[in-house]
Write a protein that holds these residues in place. Structure first.
Motif, PDB file in Angstrom:
ATOM      1  N   PHE A 103      -6.938  -7.608   5.998  1.00 35.21           N
ATOM      2  CA  PHE A 103      -7.554  -8.129   7.040  1.00 35.21           C
ATOM      3  C   PHE A 103      -8.551  -9.246   6.747  1.00 35.21           C
ATOM      4  N   GLY A 104      -8.289 -10.176   6.126  1.00 31.86           N
ATOM      5  CA  GLY A 104      -9.146 -11.097   5.527  1.00 31.86           C
ATOM      6  C   GLY A 104     -10.180 -10.658   4.579  1.00 31.86           C
ATOM      7  N   ASP A 105     -11.247 -11.286   4.701  1.00 24.27           N
ATOM      8  CA  ASP A 105     -12.337 -10.777   3.829  1.00 24.27           C
ATOM      9  C   ASP A 105     -13.379  -9.879   4.435  1.00 24.27           C
ATOM     10  N   PHE A 106     -13.110  -9.178   5.694  1.00 20.22           N
ATOM     11  CA  PHE A 106     -14.045  -8.409   6.651  1.00 20.22           C
ATOM     12  C   PHE A 106     -13.861  -6.831   6.332  1.00 20.22           C
ATOM     13  N   VAL A 107     -12.579  -6.616   5.909  1.00 23.20           N
ATOM     14  CA  VAL A 107     -12.385  -5.169   5.432  1.00 23.20           C
ATOM     15  C   VAL A 107     -11.776  -5.546   3.748  1.00 23.20           C
ATOM     16  N   GLN A 108     -12.377  -4.884   2.897  1.00 17.20           N
ATOM     17  CA  GLN A 108     -12.069  -5.143   1.453  1.00 17.20           C
ATOM     18  C   GLN A 108     -11.180  -3.865   1.098  1.00 17.20           C
ATOM     19  N   LEU A 109      -9.958  -4.130   0.942  1.00 23.17           N
ATOM     20  CA  LEU A 109      -8.945  -2.935   0.406  1.00 23.17           C
ATOM     21  C   LEU A 109      -8.520  -3.564  -0.751  1.00 23.17           C
ATOM     22  N   ASP A 110      -8.432  -2.724  -2.078  1.00 22.28           N
ATOM     23  CA  ASP A 110      -7.549  -3.143  -3.182  1.00 22.28           C
ATOM     24  C   ASP A 110      -6.180  -2.647  -2.972  1.00 22.28           C
ATOM     25  N   PRO A 111      -5.461  -2.985  -4.078  1.00 23.15           N
ATOM     26  CA  PRO A 111      -3.798  -2.769  -4.024  1.00 23.15           C
ATOM     27  C   PRO A 111      -3.693  -1.401  -3.578  1.00 23.15           C
ATOM     28  N   MET A 112      -4.172  -0.406  -3.978  1.00 28.97           N
ATOM     29  CA  MET A 112      -3.938   1.085  -3.917  1.00 28.97           C
ATOM     30  C   MET A 112      -4.244   1.481  -2.457  1.00 28.97           C
ATOM     31  N   GLN A 113      -5.526   0.832  -2.173  1.00 30.52           N
ATOM     32  CA  GLN A 113      -5.804   1.368  -0.623  1.00 30.52           C
ATOM     33  C   GLN A 113      -4.977   0.614   0.315  1.00 30.52           C
ATOM     34  N   SER A 114      -4.525  -0.596   0.076  1.00 35.30           N
ATOM     35  CA  SER A 114      -3.525  -1.259   1.020  1.00 35.30           C
ATOM     36  C   SER A 114      -2.261  -0.845   1.083  1.00 35.30           C
ATOM     37  N   ILE A 115      -1.588  -0.077  -0.005  1.00 33.85           N
ATOM     38  CA  ILE A 115      -0.327   0.468  -0.193  1.00 33.85           C
ATOM     39  C   ILE A 115      -0.625   1.734   0.584  1.00 33.85           C
ATOM     40  N   LEU A 116      -1.678   2.459   0.564  1.00 28.32           N
ATOM     41  CA  LEU A 116      -1.665   3.860   1.585  1.00 28.32           C
ATOM     42  C   LEU A 116      -1.862   3.568   2.633  1.00 28.32           C
ATOM     43  N   LYS A 117      -2.474   2.401   3.311  1.00 28.97           N
ATOM     44  CA  LYS A 117      -2.403   1.856   4.569  1.00 28.97           C
ATOM     45  C   LYS A 117      -1.299   1.420   5.202  1.00 28.97           C
ATOM     46  N   ASN A 118      -0.281   0.852   4.421  1.00 32.40           N
ATOM     47  CA  ASN A 118       0.959   0.465   4.786  1.00 32.40           C
ATOM     48  C   ASN A 118       1.891   1.561   4.908  1.00 32.40           C
ATOM     49  N   VAL A 119       1.985   2.680   3.979  1.00 37.81           N
ATOM     50  CA  VAL A 119       2.638   3.816   4.126  1.00 37.81           C
ATOM     51  C   VAL A 119       2.241   4.682   5.561  1.00 37.81           C
ATOM     52  N   ALA A 120       1.018   4.543   5.768  1.00 32.78           N
ATOM     53  CA  ALA A 120       0.342   5.386   6.970  1.00 32.78           C
ATOM     54  C   ALA A 120       1.422   4.326   8.290  1.00 32.78           C
ATOM     55  N   LEU A 121       1.287   2.997   8.223  1.00 35.47           N
ATOM     56  CA  LEU A 121       1.727   2.349   9.321  1.00 35.47           C
ATOM     57  C   LEU A 121       3.279   2.629   9.190  1.00 35.47           C
ATOM     58  N   LEU A 122       3.961   2.683   8.329  1.00 36.89           N
ATOM     59  CA  LEU A 122       5.398   2.995   8.237  1.00 36.89           C
ATOM     60  C   LEU A 122       5.787   4.195   8.723  1.00 36.89           C
ATOM     61  N   LEU A 123       4.911   5.181   8.493  1.00 37.96           N
ATOM     62  CA  LEU A 123       5.154   6.468   9.072  1.00 37.96           C
ATOM     63  C   LEU A 123       4.990   6.249  10.657  1.00 37.96           C
ATOM     64  N   LEU A 124       4.110   5.661  11.082  1.00 39.40           N
ATOM     65  CA  LEU A 124       3.907   5.508  12.638  1.00 39.40           C
ATOM     66  C   LEU A 124       5.025   4.783  13.376  1.00 39.40           C
ATOM     67  N   PHE A 125       5.608   3.927  12.485  1.00 34.06           N
ATOM     68  CA  PHE A 125       6.817   3.190  12.877  1.00 34.06           C
ATOM     69  C   PHE A 125       7.974   4.124  13.021  1.00 34.06           C
ATOM     70  N   LEU A 126       8.158   5.178  12.160  1.00 33.79           N
ATOM     71  CA  LEU A 126       9.190   5.989  12.449  1.00 33.79           C
ATOM     72  C   LEU A 126       9.189   6.700  13.720  1.00 33.79           C
ATOM     73  N   LEU A 127       7.843   7.021  14.057  1.00 34.46           N
ATOM     74  CA  LEU A 127       7.755   7.834  15.255  1.00 34.46           C
ATOM     75  C   LEU A 127       8.268   6.919  16.686  1.00 34.46           C
ATOM     76  N   VAL A 128       8.084   5.571  16.261  1.00 31.40           N
ATOM     77  CA  VAL A 128       8.551   4.678  17.609  1.00 31.40           C
ATOM     78  C   VAL A 128       9.888   4.338  17.539  1.00 31.40           C
ATOM     79  N   TYR A 129      10.661   4.787  16.463  1.00 32.52           N
ATOM     80  CA  TYR A 129      11.943   4.116  16.195  1.00 32.52           C
ATOM     81  C   TYR A 129      12.804   4.075  17.591  1.00 32.52           C
ATOM     82  N   ASN A 130      12.739   5.321  18.160  1.00 30.57           N
ATOM     83  CA  ASN A 130      13.568   5.411  19.725  1.00 30.57           C
ATOM     84  C   ASN A 130      12.998   5.215  20.916  1.00 30.57           C
ATOM     85  N   ALA A 131      11.802   4.152  20.711  1.00 30.61           N
ATOM     86  CA  ALA A 131      11.164   3.857  21.907  1.00 30.61           C
ATOM     87  C   ALA A 131      12.112   3.091  22.706  1.00 30.61           C
TER      88      ALA A 131
END
Length: 303
Positions: A103-131
């Motif tokens: 998120f640019g320099d506006f939200v500071q995320l280190d690699p571990m925090q960003s990995i957790l963020k991406n995992v959360a987004l991937l789980l949300l994408f599983l919920l919309v697979y059959n949309a």
């Protein structure tokens, strides 16, 4: 109601992608350097890779919000998030803790925090697979317009330095005045006229100086140039220099706080930053932030 929930969730995911892309554009200079810091690509190619990543994020965000071409968009989004996550795992293995610039320099995320963020987004994408997508006859037109608009926007708002003429003066350095600085205190004891030396002249509060220092330190590490042959000359305070190193994420090289600000400004014609490459006392190259040429610097470093 059940059919509307996945669509609403897709809109939210699309907005996350769009906001993320916009914040990267706003912070484009830092994002370019972040891409370059992995040294998978040259500096010039990193400019294009950074913009390609932003365009992909823009387009996927627009397509998610418009609910068109669902399967293509879904697989593209999952592939992009998976690719970013693998890169962040690599960064984690390498011991990196710096901001991932998701998120640019506006939200500071280190690699571990960003990995957790991406995992959360991937789980949300599983919920919309059959949309269910909106099968309008214009969905491919929407896709093409999204690609065109995103590409034009990215390259117009922040054109890459290697595609546009630099607004930095080609010759900021007043060579005679600079050589006089090198021969006088406090620089006269540093042996700057012996062999290959690099002198970065920075203001401790200048953002472009910080990014130039980051670029220089990356190249020094990539190409094995002796760190003891790099000197930073600062205008500012001791506290400002400490903040400079912290914020620029530059290697800590030998540095000097230059006491005569007027004389220093005259030597660089009032332009910050200026990075001078010297060989046995002769000025070989001088660069600002935007006109640094990796091929010339690599050759100077002997690679």
């Amino acid at each position: 109601m059940r059919t509307k929930v996945p669509i609403a969730l897709k809109v939210i995911l699309g907005l996350v992608f769009i906001v993320s892309a916009i914040l990267k554009v706003v912070d484009m200079n830092q994002f370019e350097i972040y891409v370059y810091s992995y040294h998978f690509f040259s500096l010039n190619f990193s400019f294009l890779v950074a913009r390609a990543a932003i365009i992909a994020e823009f387009v996927l965000g627009i397509m998610l919000v418009s609910n068109c071409l669902h399967k293509l968009t879904w697989w593209g989004s999952v592939a992009m998030l998976t690719g970013y996550t693998l890169l962040l795992i690599y960064a984690l293995v390498e011991g990196r803790t710096d901001n991932c610039h998701c998120f640019g320099d506006f939200v500071q995320l280190d690699p571990m925090q960003s990995i957790l963020k991406n995992v959360a987004l991937l789980l949300l994408f599983l919920l919309v697979y059959n949309a269910k997508e909106w099968k309008t006859p214009f969905r491919w037109i929407v896709f093409c317009l999204a690609v065109m608009a995103s590409t034009i926007a990215v390259f117009v708002v922040s054109p890459p330095d290697n595609f546009t003429p630099s607004y930095e003066p080609e010759h900021s350095l007043q060579t005679e005045l600079f050589e006089a600085l090198v021969d006088d205190a406090p620089l006269d004891t540093l042996d700057l006229r012996k062999g290959k030396q690099v002198v970065g002249i920075f203001s401790s509060g200048c953002d472009y100086c910080k990014m130039a220092a980051r670029k220089l330190s990356l190249m020094q590490q990539f190409y094995g140039f002796p760190p003891e042959n790099i000197t930073y000359v600062f205008m500012g305070s001791a506290e400002g220099v400490e903040r400079f190193y912290e914020q620029s994420e530059s290697v800590r090289y030998r540095h000097v706080l230059y006491p005569d600000v007027v004389r220093l400004l005259k030597a660089i014609n009032g332009n910050f930053p200026v990075i001078v490459f010297m060989d046995d006392g002769a000025v070989v190259h001088e660069y600002g932030f935007r006109n640094m040429r990796e091929d010339e610097i690599k050759a100077f470093f002997g690679q």
